[in-house]
Design a protein around this motif. Sequence first.
Motif, mmCIF file in Angstrom:
data_model
loop_
_atom_site.group_PDB
_atom_site.id
_atom_site.type_symbol
_atom_site.label_atom_id
_atom_site.label_comp_id
_atom_site.label_asym_id
_atom_site.label_seq_id
_atom_site.Cartn_x
_atom_site.Cartn_y
_atom_site.Cartn_z
ATOM 1 N N ARG A 1 -87.766 -48.285 43.336
ATOM 2 C CA ARG A 1 -88.507 -47.568 43.817
ATOM 3 C C ARG A 1 -88.183 -46.845 45.107
ATOM 4 N N ASP A 2 -87.611 -45.700 45.233
ATOM 5 C CA ASP A 2 -87.343 -44.878 46.467
ATOM 6 C C ASP A 2 -88.421 -43.983 46.987
ATOM 7 N N ALA A 3 -88.741 -44.195 48.108
ATOM 8 C CA ALA A 3 -90.011 -43.320 48.655
ATOM 9 C C ALA A 3 -89.267 -41.872 49.071
ATOM 10 N N ASP A 4 -89.838 -40.840 48.978
ATOM 11 C CA ASP A 4 -89.099 -39.343 49.333
ATOM 12 C C ASP A 4 -89.153 -39.622 50.731
ATOM 13 N N ALA A 5 -88.234 -39.078 51.541
ATOM 14 C CA ALA A 5 -88.026 -39.007 52.785
ATOM 15 C C ALA A 5 -88.646 -37.894 53.459
ATOM 16 N N PHE A 6 -89.130 -36.977 52.729
ATOM 17 C CA PHE A 6 -89.517 -35.623 53.068
ATOM 18 C C PHE A 6 -90.982 -35.231 52.553
ATOM 19 N N ARG A 7 -91.637 -35.915 51.431
ATOM 20 C CA ARG A 7 -92.860 -35.515 50.813
ATOM 21 C C ARG A 7 -93.587 -36.982 50.783
ATOM 22 N N GLU A 8 -95.002 -36.907 51.333
ATOM 23 C CA GLU A 8 -95.751 -37.978 51.131
ATOM 24 C C GLU A 8 -96.181 -38.378 49.681
ATOM 25 N N ASN A 9 -96.355 -39.657 49.485
ATOM 26 C CA ASN A 9 -96.951 -40.138 48.133
ATOM 27 C C ASN A 9 -95.748 -39.779 46.891
ATOM 28 N N ARG A 10 -94.508 -39.180 47.204
ATOM 29 C CA ARG A 10 -93.717 -38.968 46.105
ATOM 30 C C ARG A 10 -92.610 -40.292 46.058
ATOM 31 N N SER A 11 -92.173 -40.519 44.759
ATOM 32 C CA SER A 11 -91.174 -41.504 44.747
ATOM 33 C C SER A 11 -90.431 -41.196 43.568
ATOM 34 N N THR A 12 -88.999 -41.602 43.530
ATOM 35 C CA THR A 12 -88.013 -41.685 42.623
ATOM 36 C C THR A 12 -87.866 -43.152 42.137
ATOM 37 N N TYR A 13 -87.548 -43.142 40.639
ATOM 38 C CA TYR A 13 -87.153 -44.579 40.208
ATOM 39 C C TYR A 13 -85.585 -44.305 39.935
ATOM 40 N N ARG A 14 -84.862 -45.416 40.231
ATOM 41 C CA ARG A 14 -83.501 -45.586 39.828
ATOM 42 C C ARG A 14 -83.115 -46.849 39.258
ATOM 43 N N LEU B 1 -79.822 -45.989 66.301
ATOM 44 C CA LEU B 1 -79.719 -46.892 65.245
ATOM 45 C C LEU B 1 -80.802 -46.841 64.256
ATOM 46 N N PRO B 2 -80.583 -46.582 62.883
ATOM 47 C CA PRO B 2 -81.566 -46.141 61.860
ATOM 48 C C PRO B 2 -82.643 -47.288 61.720
ATOM 49 N N ALA B 3 -83.724 -46.530 61.487
ATOM 50 C CA ALA B 3 -85.012 -47.357 60.973
ATOM 51 C C ALA B 3 -84.962 -47.502 59.515
ATOM 52 N N ARG B 4 -84.597 -46.352 59.025
ATOM 53 C CA ARG B 4 -84.664 -46.506 57.446
ATOM 54 C C ARG B 4 -83.896 -45.264 56.992
ATOM 55 N N VAL B 5 -83.187 -45.557 55.739
ATOM 56 C CA VAL B 5 -82.317 -44.364 55.205
ATOM 57 C C VAL B 5 -82.900 -44.235 53.667
ATOM 58 N N GLY B 6 -83.084 -43.015 53.236
ATOM 59 C CA GLY B 6 -83.464 -42.698 51.984
ATOM 60 C C GLY B 6 -82.890 -41.337 51.519
ATOM 61 N N HIS B 7 -83.752 -40.801 50.839
ATOM 62 C CA HIS B 7 -83.439 -39.462 50.054
ATOM 63 C C HIS B 7 -84.374 -38.625 49.618
ATOM 64 N N GLY B 8 -84.355 -37.476 49.436
ATOM 65 C CA GLY B 8 -85.688 -36.908 49.052
ATOM 66 C C GLY B 8 -85.469 -35.279 48.943
ATOM 67 N N VAL B 9 -86.464 -34.470 48.813
ATOM 68 C CA VAL B 9 -86.264 -33.087 48.275
ATOM 69 C C VAL B 9 -87.115 -32.334 49.412
#
Length: 216
Positions: free
Chosen positions: A27-40, A106-114
Amino acid sequence: MAGYLERKATDIAHPITVLENAGLLHRDADAFRENRSTYRIAEPLIAFYHAVMRPVWDQLERPGSAARVWQASRRRFVSNVLGPHFEQVCREWALHHADPEWLGGLPARVGHGVVHDAATRKGHEVDVAVAGIPEGSGKPPLLAIGEAKWNDEIGAAHIQRLEHVRDLITRSGRYDTTHTRLLCFSGAGFNGKARAAAEASRDVGLVDPAMLYGRF
């Protein structure tokens, strides 16, 4: 997913949890939208089966047809399996291997989003979003956003799209985008205009497989 399966969300919560705990689903949390996630799908063999084998199972049951099926399925493999895997490799590289000085911190977290564009009512996908460590109570810095293309050559249009997306993120006010870099990852290379843009501006970074897998 619940809508696709015609089930209630509560009915699929437990199976999803089991798949996550088994390491088959992530489960990946969306980096730009709260309470949105995608599954891969985390297991490459399962991703390959669903993208390539399952749609043509009747063809594969016939002896000697594997080469014919593969020839017809290669495009689907690149878009549904290889492409998403390359994007994940790029995210892991940004988090664990990229030089913080080159990245801007230094990155704290790396993700993706819309990122939503209210003017056009469209969403812009960001394959790589690198968030840094906030100073005090300030907004977290967005170190970089990136686009990952395994099978496509990167050009000026890709960089211009990232510039537009960065402007949208700035307007949203969630991140500090003062020093956000624009990263282009490609397995097919970069054209002359993209290379010229990278040479002209520190804001633009080009990352190829040699950089991903070799020494920085």
